[in-house]
Design an enzyme around this catalytic site. Structure first.
Site, PDB file in Angstrom:
ATOM      1  NE  ARG A 149       0.289   0.017  -6.934  1.00  0.00           N
ATOM      2  CZ  ARG A 149      -0.651  -0.421  -5.675  1.00  0.00           C
ATOM      3  NH1 ARG A 149      -0.986   0.502  -4.834  1.00  0.00           N
ATOM      4  NH2 ARG A 149      -0.975  -1.608  -5.725  1.00  0.00           N
ATOM      5  CE1 TYR A 161       0.300  -1.282  -2.028  1.00  0.00           C
ATOM      6  CE2 TYR A 161      -1.618  -2.179  -0.985  1.00  0.00           C
ATOM      7  CZ  TYR A 161      -1.046  -1.444  -1.946  1.00  0.00           C
ATOM      8  OH  TYR A 161      -2.070  -0.695  -2.651  1.00  0.00           O
ATOM      9  CG  ASP A 212       0.764   2.844  -2.222  1.00  0.00           C
ATOM     10  OD1 ASP A 212      -0.579   2.639  -2.560  1.00  0.00           O
ATOM     11  OD2 ASP A 212       1.332   3.344  -1.156  1.00  0.00           O
ATOM     12  CG  HIS A 214       0.109   0.199   1.541  1.00  0.00           C
ATOM     13  ND1 HIS A 214      -0.486  -0.211   2.566  1.00  0.00           N
ATOM     14  CD2 HIS A 214      -0.830   0.524   0.619  1.00  0.00           C
ATOM     15  CE1 HIS A 214      -1.994  -0.230   2.185  1.00  0.00           C
ATOM     16  NE2 HIS A 214      -2.076   0.305   1.100  1.00  0.00           N
ATOM     17  CD  GLU A 238      -0.703   5.645  -3.256  1.00  0.00           C
ATOM     18  OE1 GLU A 238      -0.323   5.361  -4.335  1.00  0.00           O
ATOM     19  OE2 GLU A 238      -1.811   5.877  -2.869  1.00  0.00           O
ATOM     20  CD  GLU A 264      -4.361   4.574  -0.158  1.00  0.00           C
ATOM     21  OE1 GLU A 264      -3.997   4.747  -1.424  1.00  0.00           O
ATOM     22  OE2 GLU A 264      -4.739   3.419   0.235  1.00  0.00           O
ATOM     23  NE  ARG A 285      -3.103   8.051  -4.338  1.00  0.00           N
ATOM     24  CZ  ARG A 285      -3.874   7.207  -4.872  1.00  0.00           C
ATOM     25  NH1 ARG A 285      -4.821   7.666  -5.858  1.00  0.00           N
ATOM     26  NH2 ARG A 285      -3.948   5.705  -4.706  1.00  0.00           N
ATOM     27  CD  GLU A 341      -5.414   3.675  -7.108  1.00  0.00           C
ATOM     28  OE1 GLU A 341      -5.492   4.553  -6.110  1.00  0.00           O
ATOM     29  OE2 GLU A 341      -4.928   2.554  -6.740  1.00  0.00           O
ATOM     30  CD1 TRP A 404      -1.075  -5.086   5.338  1.00  0.00           C
ATOM     31  CD2 TRP A 404      -2.458  -3.787   4.321  1.00  0.00           C
ATOM     32  NE1 TRP A 404      -1.255  -5.705   4.151  1.00  0.00           N
ATOM     33  CE2 TRP A 404      -2.133  -4.754   3.549  1.00  0.00           C
ATOM     34  CE3 TRP A 404      -3.361  -2.598   4.132  1.00  0.00           C
ATOM     35  CZ2 TRP A 404      -2.836  -4.750   2.334  1.00  0.00           C
ATOM     36  CZ3 TRP A 404      -3.991  -2.857   2.627  1.00  0.00           C
ATOM     37  CH2 TRP A 404      -3.751  -4.067   1.839  1.00  0.00           C
TER      38      TRP A 404
HETATM   39  C1  CS2 Z   1      -3.839   1.270  -2.386  1.00  0.00           C
HETATM   40  C2  CS2 Z   1      -5.047   0.741  -2.096  1.00  0.00           C
HETATM   41  O1  CS2 Z   1      -4.767   2.018  -4.340  1.00  0.00           O
HETATM   42  C3  CS2 Z   1      -3.681   2.063  -3.434  1.00  0.00           C
HETATM   43  O2  CS2 Z   1      -3.112   3.160  -3.625  1.00  0.00           O
HETATM   44  O3  CS2 Z   1      -3.084   2.049  -1.177  1.00  0.00           O
HETATM   45  O4  CS2 Z   1      -5.180  -0.413  -2.761  1.00  0.00           O
HETATM   46  C4  CS2 Z   1      -5.274   0.350  -0.529  1.00  0.00           C
HETATM   47  O5  CS2 Z   1      -4.427  -0.642   0.045  1.00  0.00           O
HETATM   48  C5  CS2 Z   1      -6.798  -0.035  -0.361  1.00  0.00           C
HETATM   49  O6  CS2 Z   1      -7.596   0.706  -1.303  1.00  0.00           O
HETATM   50  C6  CS2 Z   1      -7.267  -0.123   0.945  1.00  0.00           C
HETATM   51  O7  CS2 Z   1      -8.787  -0.474   0.989  1.00  0.00           O
HETATM   52 MG    MG Z   2      -2.163   3.678  -1.824  1.00  0.00          MG
END
Ligand code: CS2
Ligand code: MG
Length: 404
Positions: A149, A161, A212, A214, A238, A264, A285, A341, A404
């Site tokens: 990634r 991020y 990502d 995000h 993502e 996620e 995810r 991941e 975020w």
């Molecule tokens: C991210 C994460 O790994 C990912 O895909 O989105 O790092 C996420 O920001 C954190 O797990 C949040 O706690």
């Molecule tokens: Mg993520």
């Protein structure tokens, strides 16, 4: 003689970052571990387990995993949500751990056995500027990863991020309140297509390349980004847009063939249903630590298989090595598993959570220790007490809150 749960304890420890671990003990002398880590809300998960779940478990038959899951889910009345489902996940994982130890088998053997020899993984590479990002990607390829990634900085912003100035990225930052970061979607959209297309140019066609977004784009912005990244042939893009409105992905899907991954932050099959049945995503995810444990994750992945959506569980540093191991057991035994991941852990976390899962040449294996194959060095864990830490919050340049 039926075994009984005789103790349910919560272990809060912080070897590099905070983790919430559930420890169940049975009358037959078996111990099972589960993970209920919710990044930035660890005390809430610990309290839900300690105050509202642990008393209910004493005296239960540890073999009745599904009945216990249903008891904790339907019995909660206030169903679903990240804290409730993380607590249920922890109980589910600990009971599968005990069942494996009772049978003398690794959990994947209880899930139908291996459908593959090893589990493909991806990891993170990040840097503010492109040259350093390319170096970071090359370093992860040298570690053996077949999928990486890539996250870069954005001109005009100070933080973004997924990128830490000093390298080594930990989402949560220690402190009594979250830090506030600035965000500028237009600057991001002007910059990231050039970065990722340059990365593809550098690494060649074979490396699986992920990114990502995000949760930060509107559906139209996500569609535009997806289309601009088609030459980069991403493995996936993502969290392009906040997924509370799952219908939004339909617009994105109509305009780009870039594969989409979401989930996620989801914690039940109901969060995933419309995205899967509408084939609005390519990868789901959900994490074993947040979506009801192994038992519920298998339901979600079975639904996804009907629609050729692949499983790609979340595996950042903020799910503990306990649930990471459980995720690899699921990955080894689930036919529509796509990729795991593996962001990596602080060296202290590996010491506090000795584990039989392993990484080699870009792939993972859960090992063949009975149960989940992850233990807790409680004496060492006690040396790293919980410290408040929060995910940042983000505000646009006009000061308004954004995701975020
Ligand atoms: C991210 C994460 O790994 C990912 O895909 O989105 O790092 C996420 O920001 C954190 O797990 C949040 O706690
Ligand atoms: Mg993520």
């Amino acid at each position: 003689m039926t075994d009984r749960i005789i103790a349910a304890d919560v272990i809060l420890t912080s070897p590099g970052r905070n983790y919430v671990t559930l420890k169940l003990r049975t009358a037959d002398g078996l111990t099972g571990y589960g993970d209920a880590t919710v990044n930035g809300r660890e005390l809430a998960a610990a309290s839900y387990l300690r105050d509202h779940v642990a008393p209910l478990l004493i005296g239960l038959d540890p073999a009745r995993i599904e009945d216990t899951w249903q008891y904790l889910y339907r019995g909660a009345y206030w169903r679903r949500g990240p804290i409730t489902m993380a607590a249920i996940s922890a109980v589910d994982l600990a009971l599968w751990d005990i069942k494996g130890k009772t049978a003398g088998l690794p959990v994947y053997q209880l899930l139908g056995g291996a459908v593959r020899d090893r589990v493909l993984s991806y990891t993170h590479a990040s840097a503010w500027e492109l040259p350093e990002l390319l170096d970071a990607i090359d370093a992860r390829r040298a570690d053996g990863f077949k999928a990486v990634r890539a996250q870069s900085g954005v001109p005009g912003l100070e933080t973004v991020y997924g990128v830490h100035a000093g390298g080594g990225y930990e989402p949560a930052k220690r402190g009594a309140v979250p830090v506030t970061e600035s965000w500028d979607t237009d600057a991001y959209l002007r910059h990231v297509p050039d970065v990722l297309n340059a990365v593809r140019e550098h690494v060649g066609p074979e490396l699986a390349l992920l990114h990502d977004a995000h949760h930060r784009l509107t559906p139209q912005q996500a569609a535009r980004l997806g289309r601009s990244l088609e030459p980069a042939n991403l493995f996936w893009l993502e969290d392009v847009t906040p997924a509370e409105n799952q219908e939004a992905l339909r617009l994105v899907r109509q305009h780009t063939t870039t594969p989409l991954a979401i989930g996620e932050v989801f914690n039940s099959i109901y969060d995933c249903k419309d995205l899967i049945t509408g084939q609005l995503i390519d990868y789901i995810r959900v994490a074993v630590a947040h979506a009801g444990g192994i038992s519920h994750l298998r339901n979600i992945f079975a639904l996804a298989d009907l629609y050729q959506v692949k499983a790609a569980p979340h595996g950042p540093s903020d799910v503990s090595p306990v649930s990471f191991g459980a995720s690899v057991h699921v990955g080894l035994s689930t036919i529509n598993f796509g990729i795991q991941e593996y962001m990596g852990y602080d060296a202290l976390a590996h010491e506090v959570f000795p584990h039989s899962w392993s990484f080699a040449d870009g792939y993972l294996h859960p090992g063949d220790a009975p149960g989940l194959g992850v233990e807790v060095d409680e004496a060492l864990a006690a040396k790293f007490p919980y410290e408040p830490a929060y995910l940042p919050v983000a505000r646009r340049l006009d000061g308004s809150m954004t995701d975020w």
